[in-house]
Design a protein around this motif. Structure first.
Motif, PDB file in Angstrom:
ATOM      1  N   TYR A  54       0.819  -1.203   0.000  1.00 35.40           N
ATOM      2  CA  TYR A  54       0.000   0.000   0.000  1.00 35.40           C
ATOM      3  C   TYR A  54       0.853   1.253   0.000  1.00 35.40           C
ATOM      4  O   TYR A  54       2.058   1.218   0.281  1.00 35.40           O
ATOM      5  CB  TYR A  54      -0.947   0.008   1.205  1.00 35.40           C
TER       6      TYR A  54
ATOM      7  N   LEU B  72       0.616  -7.336  -9.326  1.00 36.85           N
ATOM      8  CA  LEU B  72      -0.679  -7.443  -8.662  1.00 36.85           C
ATOM      9  C   LEU B  72      -0.761  -8.693  -7.786  1.00 36.85           C
ATOM     10  O   LEU B  72      -0.075  -9.685  -8.028  1.00 36.85           O
ATOM     11  CB  LEU B  72      -1.792  -7.473  -9.705  1.00 36.85           C
TER      12      LEU B  72
ATOM     13  N   ILE C 170      -9.082  -8.707 -10.387  1.00 40.26           N
ATOM     14  CA  ILE C 170      -8.414  -7.435 -10.674  1.00 40.26           C
ATOM     15  C   ILE C 170      -9.447  -6.364 -10.998  1.00 40.26           C
ATOM     16  O   ILE C 170      -9.412  -5.250 -10.448  1.00 40.26           O
ATOM     17  CB  ILE C 170      -7.419  -7.590 -11.848  1.00 40.26           C
TER      18      ILE C 170
ATOM     19  N   THR D 198     -11.857  -5.453  -7.944  1.00 46.97           N
ATOM     20  CA  THR D 198     -11.244  -4.870  -6.743  1.00 46.97           C
ATOM     21  C   THR D 198     -10.400  -3.636  -7.042  1.00 46.97           C
ATOM     22  O   THR D 198     -10.031  -2.918  -6.111  1.00 46.97           O
ATOM     23  CB  THR D 198     -10.349  -5.897  -6.019  1.00 46.97           C
ATOM     24  N   ARG D 199     -10.117  -3.342  -8.320  1.00 46.44           N
ATOM     25  CA  ARG D 199      -9.214  -2.236  -8.626  1.00 46.44           C
ATOM     26  C   ARG D 199      -9.814  -1.199  -9.564  1.00 46.44           C
ATOM     27  O   ARG D 199      -9.172  -0.185  -9.840  1.00 46.44           O
ATOM     28  CB  ARG D 199      -7.901  -2.770  -9.212  1.00 46.44           C
ATOM     29  N   SER D 200     -11.024  -1.421 -10.057  1.00 46.77           N
ATOM     30  CA  SER D 200     -11.654  -0.424 -10.932  1.00 46.77           C
ATOM     31  C   SER D 200     -12.656   0.399 -10.141  1.00 46.77           C
ATOM     32  O   SER D 200     -13.314  -0.108  -9.223  1.00 46.77           O
ATOM     33  CB  SER D 200     -12.356  -1.103 -12.114  1.00 46.77           C
TER      34      SER D 200
ATOM     35  N   ILE E  89      -9.169   1.670 -14.187  1.00 44.70           N
ATOM     36  CA  ILE E  89      -8.119   1.126 -13.323  1.00 44.70           C
ATOM     37  C   ILE E  89      -6.890   1.987 -13.543  1.00 44.70           C
ATOM     38  O   ILE E  89      -6.397   2.085 -14.673  1.00 44.70           O
ATOM     39  CB  ILE E  89      -7.798  -0.337 -13.648  1.00 44.70           C
TER      40      ILE E  89
ATOM     41  N   ASP F  66      -3.808   2.473  -7.840  1.00 49.74           N
ATOM     42  CA  ASP F  66      -4.549   1.323  -7.311  1.00 49.74           C
ATOM     43  C   ASP F  66      -3.885   0.733  -6.073  1.00 49.74           C
ATOM     44  O   ASP F  66      -4.373  -0.243  -5.502  1.00 49.74           O
ATOM     45  CB  ASP F  66      -4.725   0.247  -8.381  1.00 49.74           C
TER      46      ASP F  66
ATOM     47  N   TYR G 216     -13.307   3.369  -0.782  1.00 48.76           N
ATOM     48  CA  TYR G 216     -13.819   2.343  -1.673  1.00 48.76           C
ATOM     49  C   TYR G 216     -15.340   2.274  -1.631  1.00 48.76           C
ATOM     50  O   TYR G 216     -15.941   1.521  -2.400  1.00 48.76           O
ATOM     51  CB  TYR G 216     -13.286   0.964  -1.284  1.00 48.76           C
TER      52      TYR G 216
ATOM     53  N   TYR H 250     -13.907  -6.584  -1.464  1.00 54.61           N
ATOM     54  CA  TYR H 250     -12.467  -6.346  -1.461  1.00 54.61           C
ATOM     55  C   TYR H 250     -11.670  -7.287  -0.568  1.00 54.61           C
ATOM     56  O   TYR H 250     -10.453  -7.387  -0.703  1.00 54.61           O
ATOM     57  CB  TYR H 250     -12.174  -4.892  -1.066  1.00 54.61           C
TER      58      TYR H 250
END
Length: 450
Positions: A88, A168, A232, A235-237, A247, A252, A290, A303
């Motif tokens: 992160y 990722l 992907i 959880t990332r868009s 994304i 991200d 989020y 998530y």
């Protein structure tokens, strides 16, 4: 605030000394991972390793982002507390309110609009027909982003996004990754959300992807690969104001926060910008939102993390039918709240009162709705006091029955903890159930003294 902009590959190499040689060890339940892998351009294997134990190559992704034109503020860094499972963003310098954090050029960003313009060809009709047949037409944006990732995956190192995709996670703890037994250990709302999330995966998986004409046969029938690109995308868009799903590589890496440090925006050309929302001291995480922080069950289902920083959670009162009057009184998951300090939202009491008078006192039901619509607080308060004995009994019954349900579910999960190899998400499920339990216990103590 000064941005770091590397204008050449030579500068990137200087900033990231031999990223291919930075190797560390990471662990999470039942799996050993490496955070960094060796980037070997001579390797015959060009496809990304999607095994859950595969490494995440963070240094190569960072070097790639510089070469692609990404800019980031002094102090922005990627870190991990668990050896690489969760990577992160944070800052190691003080950042005043409004400080620019990241700029990501449009050509780095993956979007559903661009994916559909590129891949929604005339010979996609059979694949789309399958998606429509399972009532997943609303998920076309996600679907085409998944196809875009599969197309880029097949290109291997020739893909412009290879280094990003290779950075990722492969291991997930959200609903789509859970075993059927894990689902049986979840309370009602969480189980409902889990079934919904797993349904998305089933509808957009191999059954429809196998009809995509421009993918290799090995790709079309690879369930693990289709699941990975699904993870992907979901959880990332994030949706933008114009309805596009985007994304944004590097951005991200922002985790979720109930009080986010980061605000995102786009300019007319589609370039991405991130700024601080308040003064952020050195050593702090850089987080975005989020979704609704009062709905930790959704965040867990989508998530795969438990947000214990939230002040409240949905009260888990789920009537068989929610009518328009109940919606008008405030029946919604983000308004029907139990707080960690034991307080109960006004909407919970209103719904309990509505349920009681609907079955016993039709006249008072009309009076409640008229008072609510006209803002007659005094009449509403009078009705609440008149039926407090009944509504408080309903609340206590709900608390007791749900706590009993949680105890049974946690006992069921606890009995299988020795089988973590088969059900590695069980510890997180137990933590979720305990979080809900403690909130319900606080409400019981605040309102009933035990």
């Amino acid at each position: 605030m000064k941005f770091i902009l590397l204008l050449s590959i030579l500068d990137a190499a200087a900033a990231f000394t031999s990223p291919a040689r930075l190797i560390t060890t990471t662990k999470h339940p039942n799996h050993d991972h490496r955070l960094y892998s060796t980037y070997d351009t001579d390797s015959e294997t060009t496809l990304i390793d999607i095994d859950e134990e595969a490494p995440r190559d963070i240094p190569s992704m960072e070097a790639w982002s510089y070469e692609m034109g990404a800019q980031r503020t002094d102090g922005f860094t990627l870190t991990t507390d668990d050896g690489g499972y969760n990577v992160y963003a944070m800052t190691n310098v003080d950042l005043p309110t409004g400080s620019p954090i990241l700029t990501i050029p449009e050509h780095m960003i993956l979007s559903s609009n661009k994916a559909m313009a590129e891949l929604r060809t005339s010979d996609m009709s059979e694949a789309e027909k399958i998606v429509k047949s399972v009532n997943a037409e609303s998920e076309f944006r996600h679907y085409y982003l998944m196809l875009k990732l599969l197309v880029e995956y097949e290109k291997g190192m020739e893909s412009p996004w290879y280094q990003w995709m290779n950075s990722l996670p492969r291991y997930y703890t959200n609903a789509a990754s859970m075993t059927p037994f894990c689902c049986l250990c979840l309370p009602s709302l969480m189980r409902k959300l889990t079934v919904q999330e797993r349904g998305y995966l089933q509808r957009l998986g191999v059954s429809s992807i196998k009809m995509v004409p421009y993918l290799n046969e090995d790709t079309k029938y690879d369930v693990d690969l289709c699941t990975w690109v699904y993870q992907i995308v979901y959880t990332r868009s994030f949706e933008t104001a114009d309805g596009d799903l985007k994304i944004v590589p590097l951005a991200d890496m922002f985790n979720h926060g109930a009080y986010p440090e980061v605000e995102s925006s786009y300019d007319e050309e589609g370039n991405y910008y991130a700024y601080t929302t308040y003064d952020v001291p050195a050593g702090s995480p850089l987080r975005m939102s989020y979704g609704d922080p009062t709905n930790p069950s959704f965040l867990f289902a989508r998530y795969g993390f438990l947000d214990e920083s939230t002040e409240a959670t949905f009260c888990k009162i789920i009537p068989e039918h929610v009518n328009k009057d109940m919606e008008e009184l405030g029946y919604a998951h983000n308004r029907m709240l139990f707080y960690k300090d034991g307080n109960v939202s006004e909407e919970v009491w209103d719904i309990l009162l509505f349920q009681h008078v609907s079955s016993t006192k039709i006249g008072d039901k009309r009076a409640l709705m008229e008072a609510h619509r006209s803002g007659d607080y005094a009449t509403k308060q009078m009705l609440h006091e008149k039926y407090y004995e009944n509504t408080s009994a309903m609340l206590l019954e709900h608390l007791e029955s749900f706590l009993e349900q949680l105890e049974k579910l946690s006992s069921k999960a606890g009995e299988r903890q020795t089988e973590l190899g088969d059900h590695p998400r069980l510890p997180l499920i137990l933590a979720h159930n305990e979080f809900v339990k403690q909130t319900f216990l606080a409400v019981r103590m605040q309102n009933f003294g035990y």
